[in-house]
Scaffold this motif. Structure first.
Motif, mmCIF file in Angstrom:
data_model
loop_
_atom_site.group_PDB
_atom_site.id
_atom_site.type_symbol
_atom_site.label_atom_id
_atom_site.label_comp_id
_atom_site.label_asym_id
_atom_site.label_seq_id
_atom_site.Cartn_x
_atom_site.Cartn_y
_atom_site.Cartn_z
ATOM 1 N N ILE A 6 0.830 -1.200 0.000
ATOM 2 C CA ILE A 6 0.000 0.000 0.000
ATOM 3 C C ILE A 6 0.869 1.257 0.000
ATOM 4 O O ILE A 6 1.964 1.271 0.557
ATOM 5 C CB ILE A 6 -0.940 -0.018 1.225
ATOM 6 C CG1 ILE A 6 -2.001 1.075 1.123
ATOM 7 C CG2 ILE A 6 -0.148 0.108 2.525
ATOM 8 C CD1 ILE A 6 -3.056 0.991 2.226
ATOM 9 N N ARG A 7 0.396 2.307 -0.668
ATOM 10 C CA ARG A 7 1.112 3.580 -0.653
ATOM 11 C C ARG A 7 1.215 4.092 0.777
ATOM 12 O O ARG A 7 0.236 4.004 1.540
ATOM 13 C CB ARG A 7 0.365 4.618 -1.510
ATOM 14 C CG ARG A 7 1.051 5.990 -1.536
ATOM 15 C CD ARG A 7 0.145 7.039 -2.171
ATOM 16 N NE ARG A 7 -0.056 6.798 -3.584
ATOM 17 C CZ ARG A 7 0.767 7.242 -4.535
ATOM 18 N NH1 ARG A 7 1.834 7.932 -4.208
ATOM 19 N NH2 ARG A 7 0.513 6.986 -5.803
ATOM 20 N N PRO A 8 2.358 4.612 1.190
ATOM 21 C CA PRO A 8 2.479 5.177 2.544
ATOM 22 C C PRO A 8 1.379 6.200 2.825
ATOM 23 O O PRO A 8 1.132 7.099 2.015
ATOM 24 C CB PRO A 8 3.860 5.839 2.530
ATOM 25 C CG PRO A 8 4.629 5.068 1.505
ATOM 26 C CD PRO A 8 3.631 4.697 0.449
ATOM 27 N N ASN A 9 0.727 6.043 3.945
ATOM 28 C CA ASN A 9 -0.464 6.851 4.266
ATOM 29 C C ASN A 9 -0.144 7.867 5.362
ATOM 30 O O ASN A 9 -0.934 8.091 6.272
ATOM 31 C CB ASN A 9 -1.586 5.922 4.712
ATOM 32 C CG ASN A 9 -2.954 6.506 4.441
ATOM 33 O OD1 ASN A 9 -3.085 7.629 3.935
ATOM 34 N ND2 ASN A 9 -3.990 5.771 4.781
ATOM 35 N N CYS A 10 1.034 8.475 5.257
ATOM 36 C CA CYS A 10 1.507 9.379 6.315
ATOM 37 C C CYS A 10 0.675 10.656 6.424
ATOM 38 O O CYS A 10 0.580 11.230 7.523
ATOM 39 C CB CYS A 10 2.961 9.754 6.060
ATOM 40 S SG CYS A 10 4.050 8.334 5.866
ATOM 41 N N GLU A 11 0.096 11.094 5.331
ATOM 42 C CA GLU A 11 -0.691 12.332 5.400
ATOM 43 C C GLU A 11 -1.912 12.149 6.293
ATOM 44 O O GLU A 11 -2.339 13.087 6.977
ATOM 45 C CB GLU A 11 -1.121 12.770 3.993
ATOM 46 C CG GLU A 11 -0.003 13.402 3.180
ATOM 47 C CD GLU A 11 1.075 12.413 2.764
ATOM 48 O OE1 GLU A 11 2.243 12.825 2.667
ATOM 49 O OE2 GLU A 11 0.754 11.207 2.566
ATOM 50 N N ALA A 12 -2.465 10.954 6.325
ATOM 51 C CA ALA A 12 -3.589 10.674 7.220
ATOM 52 C C ALA A 12 -3.112 10.257 8.605
ATOM 53 O O ALA A 12 -3.676 10.670 9.618
ATOM 54 C CB ALA A 12 -4.476 9.582 6.621
ATOM 55 N N TYR A 13 -2.072 9.437 8.644
ATOM 56 C CA TYR A 13 -1.615 8.864 9.917
ATOM 57 C C TYR A 13 -0.210 9.369 10.253
ATOM 58 O O TYR A 13 -0.058 10.355 10.957
ATOM 59 C CB TYR A 13 -1.670 7.337 9.854
ATOM 60 C CG TYR A 13 -3.051 6.820 9.495
ATOM 61 C CD1 TYR A 13 -4.152 7.124 10.285
ATOM 62 C CD2 TYR A 13 -3.270 6.051 8.360
ATOM 63 C CE1 TYR A 13 -5.427 6.672 9.966
ATOM 64 C CE2 TYR A 13 -4.541 5.586 8.029
ATOM 65 C CZ TYR A 13 -5.601 5.902 8.837
ATOM 66 O OH TYR A 13 -6.848 5.451 8.517
ATOM 67 N N GLY A 14 0.829 8.688 9.810
ATOM 68 C CA GLY A 14 2.190 9.178 10.024
ATOM 69 C C GLY A 14 2.718 9.022 11.435
ATOM 70 O O GLY A 14 3.589 9.776 11.861
ATOM 71 N N TYR A 15 2.239 8.040 12.153
ATOM 72 C CA TYR A 15 2.634 7.885 13.557
ATOM 73 C C TYR A 15 4.066 7.392 13.729
ATOM 74 O O TYR A 15 4.647 7.555 14.795
ATOM 75 C CB TYR A 15 1.674 6.921 14.265
ATOM 76 C CG TYR A 15 0.338 7.544 14.549
ATOM 77 C CD1 TYR A 15 0.081 8.160 15.765
ATOM 78 C CD2 TYR A 15 -0.673 7.545 13.597
ATOM 79 C CE1 TYR A 15 -1.143 8.748 16.032
ATOM 80 C CE2 TYR A 15 -1.906 8.134 13.853
ATOM 81 C CZ TYR A 15 -2.124 8.734 15.073
ATOM 82 O OH TYR A 15 -3.337 9.331 15.321
ATOM 83 N N LEU A 16 4.653 6.791 12.689
ATOM 84 C CA LEU A 16 6.005 6.259 12.818
ATOM 85 C C LEU A 16 7.048 7.107 12.114
ATOM 86 O O LEU A 16 8.198 6.697 11.980
ATOM 87 C CB LEU A 16 6.052 4.820 12.292
ATOM 88 C CG LEU A 16 5.240 3.803 13.098
ATOM 89 C CD1 LEU A 16 5.395 2.410 12.515
ATOM 90 C CD2 LEU A 16 5.649 3.805 14.559
ATOM 91 N N LEU A 17 6.688 8.300 11.688
ATOM 92 C CA LEU A 17 7.676 9.201 11.112
ATOM 93 C C LEU A 17 8.645 9.651 12.193
ATOM 94 O O LEU A 17 8.239 10.091 13.269
ATOM 95 C CB LEU A 17 6.986 10.423 10.501
ATOM 96 C CG LEU A 17 6.077 10.165 9.294
ATOM 97 C CD1 LEU A 17 5.363 11.450 8.886
ATOM 98 C CD2 LEU A 17 6.872 9.600 8.131
ATOM 99 N N ASP A 18 9.951 9.549 11.914
ATOM 100 C CA ASP A 18 10.922 9.977 12.911
ATOM 101 C C ASP A 18 11.072 11.498 12.896
ATOM 102 O O ASP A 18 10.308 12.204 12.224
ATOM 103 C CB ASP A 18 12.262 9.268 12.711
ATOM 104 C CG ASP A 18 12.983 9.677 11.429
ATOM 105 O OD1 ASP A 18 12.611 10.704 10.807
ATOM 106 O OD2 ASP A 18 13.934 8.969 11.043
ATOM 107 N N ALA A 19 12.024 12.014 13.627
ATOM 108 C CA ALA A 19 12.165 13.461 13.787
ATOM 109 C C ALA A 19 12.465 14.183 12.476
ATOM 110 O O ALA A 19 12.301 15.404 12.377
ATOM 111 C CB ALA A 19 13.253 13.771 14.808
ATOM 112 N N LYS A 20 12.889 13.431 11.467
ATOM 113 C CA LYS A 20 13.179 14.026 10.162
ATOM 114 C C LYS A 20 12.151 13.625 9.106
ATOM 115 O O LYS A 20 12.348 13.879 7.916
ATOM 116 C CB LYS A 20 14.582 13.618 9.702
ATOM 117 C CG LYS A 20 15.683 14.144 10.615
ATOM 118 C CD LYS A 20 17.060 13.751 10.104
ATOM 119 C CE LYS A 20 18.163 14.284 11.013
ATOM 120 N NZ LYS A 20 19.508 13.891 10.527
ATOM 121 N N GLY A 21 11.063 13.013 9.537
ATOM 122 C CA GLY A 21 10.011 12.636 8.606
ATOM 123 C C GLY A 21 10.277 11.371 7.836
ATOM 124 O O GLY A 21 9.684 11.148 6.772
#
Length: 415
Positions: A316-331
């Motif tokens: 699945i395409r990364p869904n960071c715009e909706a969720y993004g809970y595992l993005l580190d300090a640099k995204g």
């Protein structure tokens, strides 16, 4: 032979049944489950994993869609550093989830919240501070720090008025990790109120290496932590966790010196658990061969789950715009890197498969990653099979009382 009910977990003058339900996200250890356990005199956990999603489901808020709308233009961009959480929204979601749970609490037990350090959310310190502070503001009885060493977490809330009032605990997998935590926080003159020692048979993320997790034994780990505390002249309750399947198992750890046990696997198939019923049936049906420890979590920790989890291998395409809970300090997120690699290798493929990592936020949100304890294959032996081939769901009270009163490795089947 002693049973669990012969022991009590003591916090000062307060006495509790020494049974704690582990904090399972996303909303698997639901408010309903935690409330029932507290009513029965134990400690129930809720989880703050993806709390904005939980709020949307429970309270009809629109936090996720609002975040997606704000960052929609970035969906096709592999750089996620601009995707930020709104801290007031995060605070509101946490206060609602915790506050409404605490308002509904009955009985003499307690309700804690499980807080994972690995939910970095593109601003690790700021988001963690908000999550911890908002839970304290909303009246949570205690906070269990998990999925990380949490060396700086106490300092984030040292100025909070409830810093020395609420119960604060830490999950460790070794005496060494506990020593690091205590040394780091020595200046605060604030010891943890309890220590959960989690062994290698636990569900979800493990605090061991993928190469050697199987070499460790919970009984040995508990003994080492108890010995460490004795040598340091510290009197802190130790909670044994991971693979404790029967009341007899639990009583053995209490006789060893543990103050309580933390259990979860048998509560995943209760009526109050937040898992969808069809997935509870997958847990019942599982054999020992269906359970694996893999490295697909972007957190870097090994994770135990059912091999049949539909999220494994999904591209699945990364869904960071909706969720993004595992993005580190640099995204950054390990799944984004894996997905971009597969896109580059297979530019014309419409449906990608990413084998080595998973979009954990999306798949946990959709209940497509079936994390489980090693003893999940034994769940079928705790209930009855119905005429249609499905297994009868239990109540949290049935399982709790079975732990509390059973002896001789017996498990009471439902009537």
């Amino acid at each position: 032979m002693k049973r669990v009910d012969d022991f009590r977990l003591r916090f000062g003058k307060q006495e509790l049944v020494p049974i704690i339900i582990g904090g399972m996200g996303v909303d698997i250890s639901s408010a309903e489950l935690a409330l029932e356990v507290a009513r029965l005199g134990g400690i129930g956990h809720i989880s703050d994993a993806m709390v904005q999603t939980v709020s949307d489901t429970r309270f009809d808020t629109k936090f996720v869609s609002a975040k997606l709308k704000q960052y929609k233009a970035n969906v096709a961009n592999s750089d996620k550093s601009s995707v930020q959480f709104c801290l007031p929204t995060l605070e509101e979601a946490t206060r609602s989830h915790v506050g409404r749970t605490m308002e509904a609490k009955r009985g003499d037990g307690l309700i804690f919240i499980n807080c994972m350090e690995k939910l970095t959310m593109n601003a690790p310190r700021d988001t963690l501070r908000v999550r911890l502070s908002a839970a304290l503001d909303a009246g949570i009885d205690g906070i269990t720090l998990s999925a990380g060493l949490h060396l700086g977490s106490f300092a984030l809330i040292e100025d909070h008025p409830r810093f020395r009032d609420a119960k604060l605990g830490i999950i460790v997998s070794s005496a060494r990790a506990l020593g690091m935590f205590l040394r780091k926080n020595a200046r605060l003159q604030r010891l943890p109120d309890y220590i959960v020692v989690e062994g290698p048979l636990a569900g979800g993320h493990l605090g061991f290496g993928i190469e050697d997790w199987w070499k460790y034994d919970l009984r040995t780990l508990v003994s080492e932590v108890l010995a460490f505390l004795k040598a340091e002249h510290l009197d802190i309750p130790v909670i044994a966790a991971g693979g404790i399947f029967t009341g007899s198992d639990a009583a053995a750890f209490l006789e060893q010196g543990a103050a309580a046990v933390q259990v979860a696997t048998r509560f995943t198939v209760t009526q109050e658990c937040g898992l969808p019923d069809k997935i509870k049936q997958e847990y019942f049906k599982a054999s020992e061969d269906d359970i694996e420890v893999n490295t697909i979590s972007p957190t870097g920790y090994p994770m135990r789950m059912l091999k049949g989890s539909p999220g494994i291998g999904d591209g699945i395409r990364p869904n960071c715009e909706a969720y993004g809970y595992l993005l580190d300090a640099k995204g950054n997120c390990a799944y984004i890197d894996a997905w971009n690699r597969e896109v580059a290798l297979h530019p014309d493929v419409k449906k990608l498969s990413v084998k080595d990592k998973t979009c954990l936020c999306t798949h946990m949100r959709n209940f497509d990653i079936w994390t489980c304890g090693q003893t999940t294959y034994r769940l079928k032996d705790t209930t009855r099979r119905l005429e249609d081939g499905s297994y009868q769901l239990l109540t949290a009270e049935q399982v709790f009382h079975d732990y509390q009163f059973s002896t001789d490795q017996k498990i009471a089947l439902p009537g």
